[in-house]
Design a protein around this motif. Structure first.
Motif, PDB file in Angstrom:
ATOM      1  N   LEU A 122     -29.625  -9.850  11.017  1.00  0.00           N
ATOM      2  CA  LEU A 122     -29.023 -10.939  10.261  1.00  0.00           C
ATOM      3  C   LEU A 122     -30.047 -11.315   9.193  1.00  0.00           C
ATOM      4  O   LEU A 122     -31.161 -11.740   9.509  1.00  0.00           O
ATOM      5  N   ASP A 178     -34.999 -14.494  16.830  1.00  0.00           N
ATOM      6  CA  ASP A 178     -35.070 -15.201  15.556  1.00  0.00           C
ATOM      7  C   ASP A 178     -36.496 -15.226  15.002  1.00  0.00           C
ATOM      8  O   ASP A 178     -37.304 -16.093  15.349  1.00  0.00           O
ATOM      9  N   VAL A 186     -29.849 -13.330  19.581  1.00  0.00           N
ATOM     10  CA  VAL A 186     -30.459 -13.162  18.266  1.00  0.00           C
ATOM     11  C   VAL A 186     -31.937 -13.508  18.386  1.00  0.00           C
ATOM     12  O   VAL A 186     -32.289 -14.677  18.605  1.00  0.00           O
ATOM     13  N   ARG A 221     -32.691 -12.000  13.525  1.00  0.00           N
ATOM     14  CA  ARG A 221     -32.734 -12.640  12.211  1.00  0.00           C
ATOM     15  C   ARG A 221     -34.136 -12.422  11.666  1.00  0.00           C
ATOM     16  O   ARG A 221     -35.128 -12.841  12.273  1.00  0.00           O
ATOM     17  N   GLU A 264     -37.135 -15.727  11.822  1.00  0.00           N
ATOM     18  CA  GLU A 264     -37.237 -16.674  10.708  1.00  0.00           C
ATOM     19  C   GLU A 264     -37.746 -18.025  11.201  1.00  0.00           C
ATOM     20  O   GLU A 264     -38.626 -18.631  10.601  1.00  0.00           O
ATOM     21  N   PRO A 269     -31.299 -13.576   6.162  1.00  0.00           N
ATOM     22  CA  PRO A 269     -31.051 -14.943   5.674  1.00  0.00           C
ATOM     23  C   PRO A 269     -31.061 -15.052   4.160  1.00  0.00           C
ATOM     24  O   PRO A 269     -31.555 -14.173   3.449  1.00  0.00           O
TER      25      PRO A 269
END
Length: 263
Positions: free
Chosen positions: A94, A45, A43, A73, A47, A96
């Motif tokens: 993904l 990421d 993933v 994400r 974020e 959030p």
């Protein structure tokens, strides 16, 4: 890319669970190392990672080169952010902080092309092989293959879980155990019975809809319990913590060896 998404979907179709770490350090080499180690996915990421879309693209490229699907994400549930990571090669997203069915529907719309969604269409991006793969077949295949996941991080999401699970085009509901524990009044107690019971309830409800339930966990031993309860997507720790544990274990071995050396 969408071919990579099928690698995950095939495992789910066979009833298998998949596991992969969140990568928050801006290092394409780490993605390659995790692929070589044998994880099912990574993933990327955006974020919590200290990097932007330019670095993310090279991390996707590293994943693609090593044959491992790269989820991403995104920073927030915004269509331009979802479109951007898919354009540079993410096999899925993904999203959030999804708390309501309408927010979940918005994430699905942003990730899929028409008629299932409203993802921005550009044939000149990396995910379309810079126009080499453009055409009706590409858009239909990419829209069908992309994995759309949301992270449930607030109590209201669980109050609307049946409506969320019924949303067409949503593939994964991923539970953030720390946020769930806080919403249940036991902050930080991710092994609390109420957390496990809520998770198991979501898994049971999801089983009738074809949705996959995921969860973040730290370490394989903890993951075993979640898989037993129904998880089929494991966020297998975070790159920095994986590295810290490995480095700490090796340092302790070195210290023991050096301490035992002859004077």
């Amino acid at each position: 890319m969408h071919a990579d998404a099928h690698k995950i979907r095939e495992k789910w179709a066979a009833g298998e669970a998949v596991a992969g770490p969140f990568v928050q350090l801006p290092a394409p080499g780490l993605v390659e190392i995790f692929a070589l180690a044998g994880y099912d996915f990574v993933v990327v990421d955006l974020e919590h990672g200290a990097f932007g879309i330019e670095v993310a693209e090279n991390m996707m490229r590293a994943a693609h080169g090593r044959g491992i699907p790269a989820m991403s994400r995104v920073l927030a549930n915004r269509p331009e952010l979802i479109c951007a990571v898919l354009n540079v090669g993410a096999a899925g997203v993904l999203v959030p902080h999804v708390d309501t069915p309408d927010e979940a529907r918005a994430a699905v719309r942003a990730a899929r092309f028409a008629p299932r969604g409203a993802r921005g269409l550009c044939p000149f991006v990396r995910s379309a092989d810079y126009s080499a793969a453009k055409g009706p077949d590409y858009y239909a295949e990419a829209s069908e293959a992309v994995i759309v996941g949301i992270l449930l991080e607030g109590r209201s999401a669980y109050e609307s879980i049946d409506e969320i699970l019924a949303i067409d085009g949503l593939d994964v509901v991923m539970i953030a155990p720390y946020d769930l524990s806080q919403s249940l009044g036991v902050p930080g107690e991710v092994d609390h019975p109420s957390v496990r019971e809520t998770f198991q309830d979501v898994c049971a409800r999801a089983a009738t809809t074809g949705k996959t339930v995921g969860i973040f966990t730290e370490g394989a031993e903890k993951a075993a319990e979640w898989v037993r309860l129904g998880a089929r997507m494991i966020g297998a720790d975070v790159d920095s913590q994986i590295l810290w544990h490995a480095a700490r274990a090796e340092v302790e071995q070195f210290r023991a060896i050096l301490a035992a050396a002859p004077a």
